[in-house]
Every structure is written in structure tokens, then in C-alpha cells.
Design a protein around this motif. Structure first.
Motif, PDB file in Angstrom:
ATOM      1  N   SER A   1       6.243  -1.268   9.046  1.00 53.66           N
ATOM      2  CA  SER A   1       5.264  -1.546  10.096  1.00 53.66           C
ATOM      3  C   SER A   1       5.369  -3.021  10.451  1.00 53.66           C
ATOM      4  CB  SER A   1       3.847  -1.227   9.621  1.00 53.66           C
ATOM      5  OG  SER A   1       3.752   0.124   9.253  1.00 53.66           O
TER       6      SER A   1
ATOM      7  N   THR B   1      -0.964   7.922   1.613  1.00 55.80           N
ATOM      8  CA  THR B   1      -0.422   8.843   2.612  1.00 55.80           C
ATOM      9  C   THR B   1       0.894   9.438   2.124  1.00 55.80           C
ATOM     10  OG1 THR B   1      -1.544   7.716   4.425  1.00 55.80           O
ATOM     11  CG2 THR B   1       0.408   9.015   4.997  1.00 55.80           C
TER      12      THR B   1
ATOM     13  N   MET C   1       9.107   3.199   5.380  1.00 59.07           N
ATOM     14  CA  MET C   1       8.186   3.017   6.498  1.00 59.07           C
ATOM     15  C   MET C   1       7.967   1.512   6.671  1.00 59.07           C
ATOM     16  SD  MET C   1       4.400   4.741   6.969  1.00 59.07           S
ATOM     17  CE  MET C   1       3.882   4.292   5.330  1.00 59.07           C
TER      18      MET C   1
ATOM     19  N   VAL D   1       6.133   0.981  14.126  1.00 56.53           N
ATOM     20  CA  VAL D   1       6.568   1.585  12.874  1.00 56.53           C
ATOM     21  C   VAL D   1       7.981   2.123  13.044  1.00 56.53           C
ATOM     22  CG1 VAL D   1       6.122   3.429  11.196  1.00 56.53           C
ATOM     23  CG2 VAL D   1       4.200   2.213  12.264  1.00 56.53           C
TER      24      VAL D   1
ATOM     25  N   GLY E   1      -1.203   3.402   2.964  1.00 56.88           N
ATOM     26  CA  GLY E   1       0.159   3.888   3.179  1.00 56.88           C
ATOM     27  C   GLY E   1       0.711   4.578   1.945  1.00 56.88           C
ATOM     28  N   ASN E   2       0.449   3.993   0.790  1.00 57.34           N
ATOM     29  CA  ASN E   2       0.909   4.622  -0.446  1.00 57.34           C
ATOM     30  C   ASN E   2       0.211   5.962  -0.684  1.00 57.34           C
ATOM     31  OD1 ASN E   2       2.984   2.986  -1.713  1.00 57.34           O
ATOM     32  ND2 ASN E   2       1.432   1.393  -1.808  1.00 57.34           N
TER      33      ASN E   2
ATOM     34  N   ALA F   1      -4.315  -1.306   4.303  1.00 57.41           N
ATOM     35  CA  ALA F   1      -3.134  -0.616   4.838  1.00 57.41           C
ATOM     36  C   ALA F   1      -2.069  -0.314   3.791  1.00 57.41           C
ATOM     37  CB  ALA F   1      -2.532  -1.428   5.987  1.00 57.41           C
TER      38      ALA F   1
END
Length: 160
Positions: free
Chosen positions: A124, A148, A122, A107, A145-146, A141
Motif C-alpha cells: 500500500s 485480513t 500487499m 495497492v 492487514g495481517n 492498518a
């Protein structure tokens, strides 16, 4: 934001997940909230998840060992090894599961200040497109991620 000049996919695009968000907070605060175990425990992970940090040593070669507690009662061991720490501009780390497992992906976080707000990107990068696709399908994911980053913005708003 500037668009890419070349519309051809680069060598990494099929192996990447890229999530960006403009956060209503200065870059130094966003970086600190991302790298402080007290703050990160308040927002990190998708909705319904909590984390327990066992160790967080934010320096090149340092590790962050934590457990994500899923809403269904399953615990997920996580281990991050910091590769690059350039406060408050950039953070690069490899991410793996339990101790001894190889890195699952790398990341790169960039923190760009724009008029008191922060563009957080971000990226990855996975070993293969198949690895990326598996994480997207099995672990959701992109949505995770969104969520988060949504939770990060909510945490930052509570700090204002």
C-alpha cells in the motif's frame, strides 16, 4: 526469500505498508477468492468486521464499491478503482472512501506460486509518510492487514 541487496531505504519505503504471507493454496485460487464478490464477503477485513459489496467489476477502470461494517456499529464506505488486472499474477488498485473522494492510497498485490502455495504480497503506497502514519495510528492498518490475510487463509482452508 531473497534479501534486498541495497540496505538504503528506497523512495517509497516511508510511504508504504508491505504485508506478505505464504498461503496454503494455489495462486489461481487465491486470486479468484480475492476478486470474487461471493468469496471476498466471507473473509475481507479485520476480525469483527463484515462487508457488503454493492458492485465489483474487476477490470482496469472497474470499481468495487463496498461498506465495511465495524464491530462497534460504524459503517465505512469504500471505493476501489482497478488500475491493472493481470490474472493470476498481479492486481493494482486505488483505494478511496466515499464516491467523489480522492484516492487515499494505491495497492499492488502480487501472487507468486511456490510449490502449490502462494506468496501474497500487499503493498500500500500513500501520498506521504504522514498519510501512511495516520492510517497506521488511527485505523491500525498493519494489524488490520495481517488479520485480513489471516481470515483469507482461514477461508482458503475451508475450501480445501
Amino acid at each position: 526469500m531473497p534479501e534486498r541487496e541495497n540496505s538504503q531505504p528506497d523512495a517509497f519505503s516511508e510511504r508504504e505498508i508491505v504485508i506478505s504471507r505464504v498461503l496454503d493454496a494455489p495462486r489461481s485460487l487465491v486470486f479468484d477468492v480475492w476478486t470474487d464478490p461471493i468469496h471476498v464477503g466471507e473473509w475481507y477485513g479485520p476480525r469483527g468486521f463484515t462487508i457488503t459489496t454493492h458492485k465489483m467489476d474487476v477490470r482496469p477502470g472497474g470499481t468495487w464499491n463496498f461498506v465495511m461494517h465495524g464491530p462497534e456499529g460504524v459503517d465505512y464506505q469504500n471505493r476501489i478503482i482497478f488500475i491493472e488486472v493481470d490474472r493470476p499474477y498481479r492486481l493494482v488498485y486505488s483505494h478511496a472512501g466515499e464516491e467523489g473522494e480522492p484516492s487515499q492510497f494505491q495497492v499492488t498485490l502480487t501472487f507468486e506460486e511456490h510449490d502449490g502455495k502462494t506468496l501474497l504480497t500487499m503493498r500500500s503506497l500513500f501520498e506521504s509518510a504522514a498519510d501512511r502514519d495516520r492510517v497506521v495510528e488511527e485505523h491500525h492498518a498493519i494489524e488490520g492487514g495481517n488479520q485480513t490475510l489471516d481470515r483469507l487463509q482461514e477461508r482458503l482452508a475451508r475450501m480445501s
